[in-house]
Design a protein around this motif. Sequence first.
Motif, short mmCIF file in Angstrom:
data_model
loop_
_atom_site.label_atom_id
_atom_site.label_comp_id
_atom_site.label_asym_id
_atom_site.label_seq_id
_atom_site.Cartn_x
_atom_site.Cartn_y
_atom_site.Cartn_z
N THR A 3 2.35 1.75 -3.51
CA THR A 3 1.31 2.29 -4.39
C THR A 3 1.11 3.78 -4.12
O THR A 3 0.96 4.57 -5.06
CB THR A 3 -0.01 1.53 -4.18
N TYR A 4 1.10 4.16 -2.86
CA TYR A 4 0.94 5.56 -2.48
C TYR A 4 2.07 6.41 -3.07
O TYR A 4 1.83 7.48 -3.66
CB TYR A 4 0.93 5.69 -0.96
N HIS B 215 6.43 12.73 -8.08
CA HIS B 215 6.55 13.85 -9.01
C HIS B 215 8.00 14.18 -9.34
O HIS B 215 8.26 15.15 -10.05
CB HIS B 215 5.82 15.10 -8.48
N ALA C 107 5.57 5.40 -12.46
CA ALA C 107 4.85 6.48 -11.78
C ALA C 107 3.49 6.69 -12.43
O ALA C 107 3.34 6.57 -13.64
CB ALA C 107 5.66 7.76 -11.81
N ARG C 108 2.51 7.02 -11.62
CA ARG C 108 1.14 7.17 -12.14
C ARG C 108 1.01 8.31 -13.13
O ARG C 108 0.32 8.19 -14.16
CB ARG C 108 0.19 7.39 -10.97
N ASN C 109 1.66 9.44 -12.86
CA ASN C 109 1.36 10.66 -13.61
C ASN C 109 2.38 11.02 -14.69
O ASN C 109 2.09 11.87 -15.53
CB ASN C 109 1.23 11.84 -12.64
N LYS D 281 -0.02 9.03 -19.35
CA LYS D 281 0.85 9.92 -18.57
C LYS D 281 0.63 11.37 -19.01
O LYS D 281 0.58 11.67 -20.20
CB LYS D 281 2.32 9.55 -18.75
N LEU E 95 4.06 5.80 -5.69
CA LEU E 95 3.99 5.88 -7.15
C LEU E 95 2.79 6.71 -7.61
O LEU E 95 2.83 7.31 -8.69
CB LEU E 95 3.94 4.48 -7.75
N THR E 96 1.74 6.75 -6.80
CA THR E 96 0.57 7.55 -7.14
C THR E 96 0.88 9.04 -7.08
O THR E 96 0.45 9.82 -7.93
CB THR E 96 -0.60 7.22 -6.20
N TYR E 97 1.65 9.44 -6.07
CA TYR E 97 1.93 10.86 -5.87
C TYR E 97 3.36 11.26 -6.24
O TYR E 97 3.78 12.38 -5.98
CB TYR E 97 1.63 11.25 -4.42
N GLN F 100 2.90 14.56 -1.07
CA GLN F 100 1.67 15.33 -1.23
C GLN F 100 1.78 16.74 -0.65
O GLN F 100 1.15 17.66 -1.14
CB GLN F 100 0.49 14.62 -0.55
N GLU G 19 0.83 -1.21 0.00
CA GLU G 19 0.00 0.00 0.00
C GLU G 19 0.87 1.26 0.00
O GLU G 19 0.54 2.24 -0.68
CB GLU G 19 -0.93 0.01 1.21
#
Length: 285
Positions: free
Chosen positions: A8-9, A15, A195-197, A232, A11-13, A55, A5
């Motif tokens: 995942t957090y 930058h 990375a997510r973004n 992306k 890689l989600t955020y 974040q 978890e």
Amino acid sequence: MLTPEQETYILTYAHVPEHIVGLMTSLSGGEPFLIDDYFCCCRNDWVIFIGYPLQQEFVFDQFKVVLEKVKKKFRAGRISLIAPVIPRRLGARCREKDSDFYYTLDACHPAIGSAIKRNLRKAGRRLTLERAVHMGDAQHQLMLEFIARVSPPLRVRELFFKMPHYVASARHAFVLNAWDSNQTLAAFYVVDLAARNFANYIIGCYSKKNYVLGASDLLLSELIKMSVEYGKGYIHLGLGVNSGIRRFKEKWGARPTLSYEMCELVQKKTLILEVVRAIRKFGSR
């Protein structure tokens, strides 16, 4: 150690490229941790601390608090630190310092001017693009040629030679190859999409022995296509490094979007031990 978890957090955020967990653990050989809103890796007496909160906004005082937590938790003799700003008081204790900017490119709105279009047409007639998940002798020989020509710093050389293992083991890593009609490699990029973004350009090089005008442009256009396909929003193209690299990135529309400072911090206990060792060595002569 990270839980699934927590990874995942991150890689989600994420930058900055150094937020990519698999990349950092592969390159450092360290164990990943999440401390407050900051990512770090630890290996033996060495910690890599990524001073960009995931974040939260970067707040200087909060950064210093978390850095002290990292020091107390790991008791490491060496801390490799990157952040938007390095505290001035740490500068005097740094063996190595650097400052630059991260360059990012909007994946959906690159600047493709007439010169780039000409390069793409010319290179496209001579080269075939490939998306691969392994690196072999062709990439190794091109890396050797590039290193002999450019003489990059040791940490950059080490980065190059760690890439074959990383590409083979990382689920979201790819090597983009540009082959000529003789199946000779003209250029390649190593990229990561974990990375997510954002998509992350890690390294790349082109051949002078088998030079093809526009080979790097062709690879970047392929990375843009991949980035859009994988949803992306932007591409991290790395640091400015020098004027030539900056010009290449800027002609595509990339801009410096985030400041970067690096510091190799050596703790006092390590410095004292090294002084003692030096004295003993000198005295034994």
